[in-house]
Write an enzyme that holds these catalytic residues in place. Structure first.
Site, PDB file in Angstrom:
ATOM      1  N   SER A   1       4.907   8.200   4.051  1.00 33.24           N
ATOM      2  CA  SER A   1       4.710   6.853   3.500  1.00 33.24           C
ATOM      3  C   SER A   1       4.520   6.830   1.988  1.00 33.24           C
ATOM      4  O   SER A   1       4.630   5.772   1.371  1.00 33.24           O
ATOM      5  CB  SER A   1       3.505   6.180   4.163  1.00 33.24           C
ATOM      6  OG  SER A   1       2.293   6.789   3.763  1.00 33.24           O
TER       7      SER A   1
ATOM      8  N   LYS B   1      -2.848   5.437  -0.027  1.00 33.36           N
ATOM      9  CA  LYS B   1      -1.899   4.483  -0.605  1.00 33.36           C
ATOM     10  C   LYS B   1      -2.190   4.344  -2.094  1.00 33.36           C
ATOM     11  O   LYS B   1      -3.172   4.862  -2.623  1.00 33.36           O
ATOM     12  CB  LYS B   1      -2.011   3.103   0.063  1.00 33.36           C
ATOM     13  CG  LYS B   1      -1.886   3.105   1.584  1.00 33.36           C
ATOM     14  CD  LYS B   1      -0.511   3.499   2.081  1.00 33.36           C
ATOM     15  CE  LYS B   1      -0.462   3.553   3.611  1.00 33.36           C
ATOM     16  NZ  LYS B   1       0.813   4.143   4.081  1.00 33.36           N
TER      17      LYS B   1
END
Length: 233
Positions: free
Chosen positions: A63, A108
Site C-alpha cells: 500500500s 500511511k
C-alpha cells in the site's frame, strides 16, 4: 595443656541429607547475581525503549509503494509527537479506527492536517484550493473525494474539512490502499509514531526527511501578505 586449634579438629562427616538445604542455591545466586541483574536491566531498558522511544516495524503489504516495499524493516520513533504535531508528508504508524476491527497497525502518509479544506478530483489532491505536488506516489488516485468511491468522506459539495485533532492519511499506492478515503479521518490519539529510518534490506538504507510542499508555503505567504485590492489601501 594448650587448647587445640579448632581448624585441626576433625570435621563431622554429616550425611548429605543433614547439610543445609540452602547452601547450593546460595552459592549459585552469589555466582550468577550480576548476570541475572544485568539481564533484568536489559529487559527493562528494551521494554522502556520500545514503549516510549522507538521500535522496529516491518511492511506487510504494497500500500505504500514505491516508497516502501513489502518486507521493508523500519525504525519508528515515538518521542517527537509528544512535543509537536504530525506534519504533512510524515509517514506514520498508527492503530486503525476501532470500527475496522483490525488487530494490528497501519502505516500511511499524512496528507490532510486538522482544519484543512480538501478535495480529490482528476487525479489531484487539493489542499485549501492548492493542488498538492507529489513525486512519491505510485499513480494518481483514480477516484474523487467526496464521491461514491470515497466512502470515508460523506459530505455534500466539492470540498471537505479535516476535523480538529484528526488527520487524513493515504497510502502512496493510492489505488491499492485502505486509508482515509475508505474509512475516514484518523484520530490523533491513535498515532503510534513517525517513521525515520529503513534499516532493511541493506541495499535500501534510507533516512526519511521532512517532506516539503513549497506550493502550500506559497499559499501561507499569500495569506500573511495579501495583495491590495483596487481602491484599497
Amino acid at each position: 595443656m594448650p587448647p587445640e586449634d579448632p581448624a585441626s579438629l576433625p570435621k563431622p562427616n554429616l550425611p548429605k541429607s543433614e547439610l543445609p538445604a540452602h547452601s547450593g542455591s546460595r552459592s549459585w545466586w552469589q555466582s550468577q547475581r550480576e548476570n541475572v541483574l544485568t539481564l533484568l536491566l536489559a529487559l527493562l531498558l528494551a521494554f522502556g525503549i520500545r514503549t516510549f522511544v522507538a521500535e522496529a516495524r516491518w511492511i506487510p503489504s504494497d500500500s505504500m509503494l514505491p516508497t516502501l516495499e513489502e518486507g521493508d524493516r523500519l525504525v519508528v520513533e515515538k518521542v517527537s509527537y509528544r512535543f509537536s504535531s504530525p506534519k504533512r508528508g510524515d509517514i506514520i504508524v498508527f492503530n486503525p479506527p476501532a470500527k475496522l476491527n483490525f488487530d494490528g497497525a497501519y502505516i500511511k502518509r499524512v496528507i490532510g492536517l486538522p482544519g484543512d479544506r480538501m478535495r480529490i478530483v482528476d487525479g489531484k489532491i487539493f489542499i485549501n484550493g492548492i493542488p498538492l505536488q507529489e513525486d512519491y506516489i505510485y499513480a494518481p488516485p483514480n477516484y474523487s473525494c467526496p464521491g461514491d468511491r470515497c466512502p470515508g468522506v460523506r459530505v455534500q459539495g466539492s470540498d471537505f474539512v479535516v476535523p480538529p485533532d484528526s488527520y487524513f492519511v493515504m497510502g502512496d499506492n493510492r489505488n491499492d490502499s485502505q486509508d482515509s478515503h475508505v474509512w475516514g479521518f484518523l484520530p490523533e490519539e491513535n498515532i503510534i509514531g513517525n517513521t525515520i529510518f529503513r534499516f532493511w534490506p541493506p541495499n535500501r538504507l534510507h533516512f526519511f526527511a521532512t517532506q516539503k510542499y513549497p506550493e502550500l508555503l506559497s499559499e501561507a505567504q499569500v495569506l500573511r501578505n495579501p495583495t491590495p485590492q483596487d481602491g484599497g489601501s
